[in-house]
Design a protein around this motif. Structure first.
Motif, PDB file in Angstrom:
ATOM      1  N   GLU A 112      -1.262   3.453 -15.448  1.00 22.19           N
ATOM      2  CA  GLU A 112      -2.162   4.692 -15.541  1.00 22.19           C
ATOM      3  C   GLU A 112      -1.753   5.970 -14.996  1.00 22.19           C
ATOM      4  OE1 GLU A 112      -5.724   3.118 -13.998  1.00 22.19           O
ATOM      5  OE2 GLU A 112      -6.285   2.071 -15.874  1.00 22.19           O
ATOM      6  N   HIS A 113      -0.755   5.919 -13.777  1.00 21.99           N
ATOM      7  CA  HIS A 113      -0.472   6.968 -13.258  1.00 21.99           C
ATOM      8  C   HIS A 113       0.770   7.533 -13.444  1.00 21.99           C
ATOM      9  CE1 HIS A 113      -4.309   5.601 -11.262  1.00 21.99           C
ATOM     10  NE2 HIS A 113      -4.721   6.918 -11.345  1.00 21.99           N
ATOM     11  N   THR A 146      -8.018  -5.419  -3.401  1.00 21.38           N
ATOM     12  CA  THR A 146      -9.114  -5.963  -4.486  1.00 21.38           C
ATOM     13  C   THR A 146      -9.585  -7.335  -3.914  1.00 21.38           C
ATOM     14  OG1 THR A 146      -7.641  -4.987  -6.082  1.00 21.38           O
ATOM     15  CG2 THR A 146      -9.196  -6.885  -6.834  1.00 21.38           C
ATOM     16  N   THR A 173      -1.421  -2.440 -13.895  1.00 18.27           N
ATOM     17  CA  THR A 173      -2.376  -1.509 -14.664  1.00 18.27           C
ATOM     18  C   THR A 173      -2.404  -0.204 -13.994  1.00 18.27           C
ATOM     19  OG1 THR A 173      -3.458  -3.423 -15.325  1.00 18.27           O
ATOM     20  CG2 THR A 173      -4.543  -1.405 -15.566  1.00 18.27           C
ATOM     21  N   TRP A 174      -2.538  -0.149 -12.588  1.00 17.94           N
ATOM     22  CA  TRP A 174      -2.789   1.185 -12.001  1.00 17.94           C
ATOM     23  C   TRP A 174      -1.522   1.986 -12.074  1.00 17.94           C
ATOM     24  CZ3 TRP A 174       0.150   3.217  -7.954  1.00 17.94           C
ATOM     25  CH2 TRP A 174      -0.409   4.332  -7.293  1.00 17.94           C
ATOM     26  N   GLY A 228      -4.232  -5.822  -9.684  1.00 18.06           N
ATOM     27  CA  GLY A 228      -4.384  -4.721 -10.580  1.00 18.06           C
ATOM     28  C   GLY A 228      -3.057  -3.650 -10.498  1.00 18.06           C
ATOM     29  N   LYS A 229      -2.291  -4.274  -9.873  1.00 15.45           N
ATOM     30  CA  LYS A 229      -1.031  -3.101  -9.398  1.00 15.45           C
ATOM     31  C   LYS A 229      -0.335  -2.755 -10.786  1.00 15.45           C
ATOM     32  CE  LYS A 229       1.072  -6.409  -7.161  1.00 15.45           C
ATOM     33  NZ  LYS A 229      -0.062  -7.353  -7.320  1.00 15.45           N
ATOM     34  N   PHE A 243      -3.326  -2.611  -2.418  1.00 14.83           N
ATOM     35  CA  PHE A 243      -4.564  -3.310  -3.373  1.00 14.83           C
ATOM     36  C   PHE A 243      -5.299  -4.254  -2.559  1.00 14.83           C
ATOM     37  CE2 PHE A 243      -1.545  -0.987  -5.897  1.00 14.83           C
ATOM     38  CZ  PHE A 243      -2.201  -0.694  -7.218  1.00 14.83           C
ATOM     39  N   ASP A 270       7.063  -2.320  -8.613  1.00 14.39           N
ATOM     40  CA  ASP A 270       5.880  -2.980  -8.997  1.00 14.39           C
ATOM     41  C   ASP A 270       6.266  -4.436  -9.033  1.00 14.39           C
ATOM     42  OD1 ASP A 270       3.687  -4.163  -9.978  1.00 14.39           O
ATOM     43  OD2 ASP A 270       4.264  -3.536 -12.138  1.00 14.39           O
ATOM     44  N   PRO A 282      -5.362   2.197  -4.077  1.00 15.09           N
ATOM     45  CA  PRO A 282      -5.079   2.674  -5.616  1.00 15.09           C
ATOM     46  C   PRO A 282      -6.107   3.758  -6.149  1.00 15.09           C
ATOM     47  CG  PRO A 282      -6.125   0.571  -5.250  1.00 15.09           C
ATOM     48  CD  PRO A 282      -5.662   0.877  -4.157  1.00 15.09           C
ATOM     49  N   GLN A 283      -5.855   5.119  -5.657  1.00 17.23           N
ATOM     50  CA  GLN A 283      -6.711   6.207  -6.161  1.00 17.23           C
ATOM     51  C   GLN A 283      -5.896   6.813  -7.210  1.00 17.23           C
ATOM     52  OE1 GLN A 283      -6.492   9.322  -2.743  1.00 17.23           O
ATOM     53  NE2 GLN A 283      -5.274   7.455  -1.762  1.00 17.23           N
ATOM     54  N   ALA A 284      -6.249   7.901  -7.605  1.00 20.20           N
ATOM     55  CA  ALA A 284      -5.715   8.832  -8.485  1.00 20.20           C
ATOM     56  C   ALA A 284      -4.709   9.568  -7.788  1.00 20.20           C
ATOM     57  CB  ALA A 284      -6.521   9.764  -9.170  1.00 20.20           C
TER      58      ALA A 284
END
Length: 494
Positions: free
Chosen positions: A25-26, A106, A21-22, A18-19, A104, A76, A152-154
Motif C-alpha cells: 500500500e505504501h 496486531t 499488505t501494508w 499485515g506486513k 506490527f 518483508d 504501520p502508519q501512512a
C-alpha cells in the motif's frame, strides 16, 4: 510520515500481522524484498517451506546489492530474528542509509482470525510461538538503534529536503511568513521559429501566477551540467530587454553575469538602459565566472582566480559610480575608467547588485561590503550557515545585515500529488539514473512538500528563492501548465 530517500525499512511482526499488505500500500512493488515471494522463485511457491533457506540466501544477496546501490529497500520477512535485523541495520549504516523498523502490533486475536481465512495457513503452533515471543521482540526494537521504530502508519519516501516539510507546512499555514519567488531560465527549448512566442508566454504566465522576478543564466552556450554546447541559448541582457516588453512588474536580472564577459563600464550602461526601459525593474547579478571552455571558445582571456576576485571587487565598486551622477574617473586594482558618464541614469537608486556564489572567505565578504544580495545553493542547513557568515561579514564591514539579502537557487519539480510526481520523474529522468536520485537532484515534491521546504529556507534566512523548472518544455501550453502548478506554492507566501 515522510521517510528520507533512500532508506531501509525492516518489517517486524508475527505471521498474519499485515506486513505484506501494508508494504504494497505504501511502496512500489520493486522496492519490496519479500521472503515469501522468493520462496516462489527458489521453490514451488510462496508456501514451499523447503525452499526457505534458499529464499533467505537470495534475500540477503538482493538486500546487499540494493543497499550498495543506495536504493530504498523494504525487507518483508517476519523480522523476528534479532541477529538478522541488526545485520541489516549495520549494512544500512555502512552505506549511509537511514533505517527504520515498522512494528506490527496486531492483536493475537486478529492474527489468528486472518490466518484462519488464508488458503494456506500458518501451523497453529508456529503462529502461537510467534505471538508468545512478540512482546520480547517488540521491546528489543527500541534498543537496537534504528532511526525510528514506527507503527504501520501512512508513510512516504521523499528526497531528504522534504523529510521535515510536513511540520514546516503546518507552521506556514498557522504563522505565514513572506518569501519572494524568482523564475530562473537556463534553457530555451522552443527552437528558433517558436522562441519569441514561447518566451513571451512563459514570462507573462510567470508574472500572472505570482513570480516576483525572472532571471536568465548569463552564458553564450549551454553549460555541460544542463545540456549540449550546441543547444539553442539566448544572450542574457538582450533577452531581458525582450522580457521587459512582455511583462509589467516582475524584476528582471541575470543570475549571474560573469565578470570577465564584458567591459564592466559597458555592463553598467546595459543594466542602466534595462532599468530605464523596464520602469525600474533591473537586477544586475555578477559573479566570478567559472566556465573556462566558454572563454576559450570565444577567444576571451580567463584570468586566475585571484585576478577575477580583484576584477569582481572593482566591478562592485565601479557600477554604483556608473549609475550615480557626474562623470568622475574610477581607478581600481585592475580597472581604470576615465569617464563614468552613464545617462540616462537608472530609475532605481540604488540599482540592485547581486553577487552569485557562496564562498565564505571572499565572495560573501564582497557581497557584504558592496552588494544588495548574495545568492547561494544548498540545503536549509547550508543556507542557515551562509546566512550567519554573511551577517558576520556585514557587521565587520559596518553595514546593517538587513541591507544584504540572502537568496537561494535550486531546481524544483512540482506535482499536484505523488502519482503525478512519480510520472514526471519517470518521464524526465535520464535512462541510466535511478528515479530516487533524480527526484532528489530536482527537489521533486508535491505542492505541500514545496511549501514546507520553502518555509524551512525562509526560516534559515532566505529572502528570495530562484527556481529552475526542469519540465518547462517547448510547448507553450505545457509550459503554462507547469508554471500554474507553482501558483499555490507562491500564494502560500504572498
Amino acid at each position: 510520515m515522510n521517510l528520507p530517500s533512500p532508506c531501509v525499512v525492516i518489517l517486524v511482526g508475527p505471521g498474519a500481522a499485515g506486513k505484506s499488505t501494508w508494504a504494497l500500500e505504501h511502496f512500489p512493488a520493486d522496492t519490496i524484498v519479500s521472503s515469501d515471494r522468493l520462496r516462489a522463485v527458489a521453490g514451488s511457491g510462496e508456501d514451499d517451506i523447503t525452499a526457505s533457506a534458499d529464499a533467505f540466501d537470495l534475500l540477503e544477496q538482493i538486500v546487499r546489492l540494493r543497499l550498495a546501490r543506495g536504493l530504498t529497500t523494504v525487507i518483508d520477512t517476519l523480522g523476528l530474528d534479532q541477529e538478522r535485523r541488526t545485520a541489516w541495520l549495520a549494512l544500512a549504516r555502512s552505506h549511509g542509509l537511514a533505517c527504520v523498523a515498522v512494528a506490527f502490533d496486531t492483536s493475537a486475536e486478529e492474527c489468528r482470525l486472518r490466518n484462519r481465512l488464508r488458503a494456506k495457513r500458518i501451523p497453529a503452533d508456529v503462529l502461537a510461538s510467534q505471538l508468545r515471543n512478540w512482546p520480547t521482540v517488540r521491546a528489543a526494537l527500541d534498543t537496537e538503534g534504528y532511526d525510528e521504530v514506527l507503527l504501520p502508519q501512512a508513510v512516504r519516501v521523499v528526497p531528504e529536503a522534504f523529510v521535515s516539510a510536513s511540520a514546516a507546512l503546518v507552521r506556514q499555514q498557522e504563522r505565514p511568513t513572506g518569501l519572494r519567488f524568482g523564475l530562473h531560465l537556463g534553457e530555451f527549448p522552443a527552437g528558433r521559429e517558436g522562441m519569441s512566442d514561447w518566451l513571451r508566454v512563459v514570462a507573462s504566465t510567470a508574472e500572472a501566477v505570482g513570480f516576483d522576478a525572472i532571471y536568465v543564466m548569463d552564458h553564450f552556450r549551454q553549460i555541460p551540467q544542463v545540456g549540449r554546447a550546441w543547444d539553442d541559448f539566448l544572450e542574457s541582457w538582450t533577452t531581458l530587454a525582450y522580457l521587459a516588453a512582455c511583462t509589467s512588474h516582475v524584476r528582471l536580472g541575470t543570475l549571474v553575469s560573469g565578470i570577465t564577459y564584458r567591459n564592466v563600464a559597458h555592463l553598467g550602461k546595459i543594466a542602466a538602459t534595462l532599468d530605464v526601459l523596464s520602469g525600474g525593474r533591473a537586477v544586475c547579478g555578477i559573479g566570478l565566472a567559472w566556465f573556462e571552455a566558454e572563454h576559450k571558445a570565444y577567444g576571451w582571456d580567463f584570468p586566475s582566480v585571484n585576478d577575477r576576485y580583484a576584477l569582481l571587487e572593482d566591478a562592485l565598486r565601479l557600477l554604483p559610480v556608473m549609475w550615480g551622477p557626474g562623470n568622475k574617473a574610477f581607478h581600481g586594482k585592475l580597472l581604470d575608467v576615465p569617464d563614468t558618464s552613464c545617462y540616462p541614469r537608472p530609475l532605481q537608486d540604488p540599482l540592485p547588485l547581486l553577487v552569485g556564489g557562496g564562498g565564505e572567505k571572499r565572495t560573501l565578504r564582497l557581497a557584504a561590503r558592496y552588494a544588495s544580495a548574495a545568492n547561494v545553493f544548498g540545503s536549509a542547513d547550508d543556507v542557515r550557515h551562509k546566512s550567519d557568515v554573511l551577517r558576520a561579514h556585514c557587521v565587520a564591514a559596518g553595514r546593517e545585515p538587513a541591507e544584504v539579502a540572502l537568496t537561494h537557487l535550486s531546481t524544483v519539480l512540482v506535482g499536484k500529488d505523488d502519482q503525478e510526481l512519480a510520472a514526471s520523474v519517470e518521464r524526465l529522468r535520464p535512462r541510466r539514473q535511478d528515479p530516487a536520485k533524480y527526484a532528489a537532484s530536482v527537489h521533486a515534491g508535491t505542492v505541500e512538500d514545496q511549501i514546507g521546504r520553502f518555509r524551512e529556507l525562509a526560516e534559515a534566512g532566505a529572502a528570495e528563492v530562484m527556481i529552475r523548472l526542469p519540465d518547462l518544455d517547448a510547448s507553450p501550453e505545457q509550459a503554462t501548465a507547469v508554471l500554474e502548478r507553482m501558483a499555490p506554492v507562491i500564494e502560500a507566501f504572498h
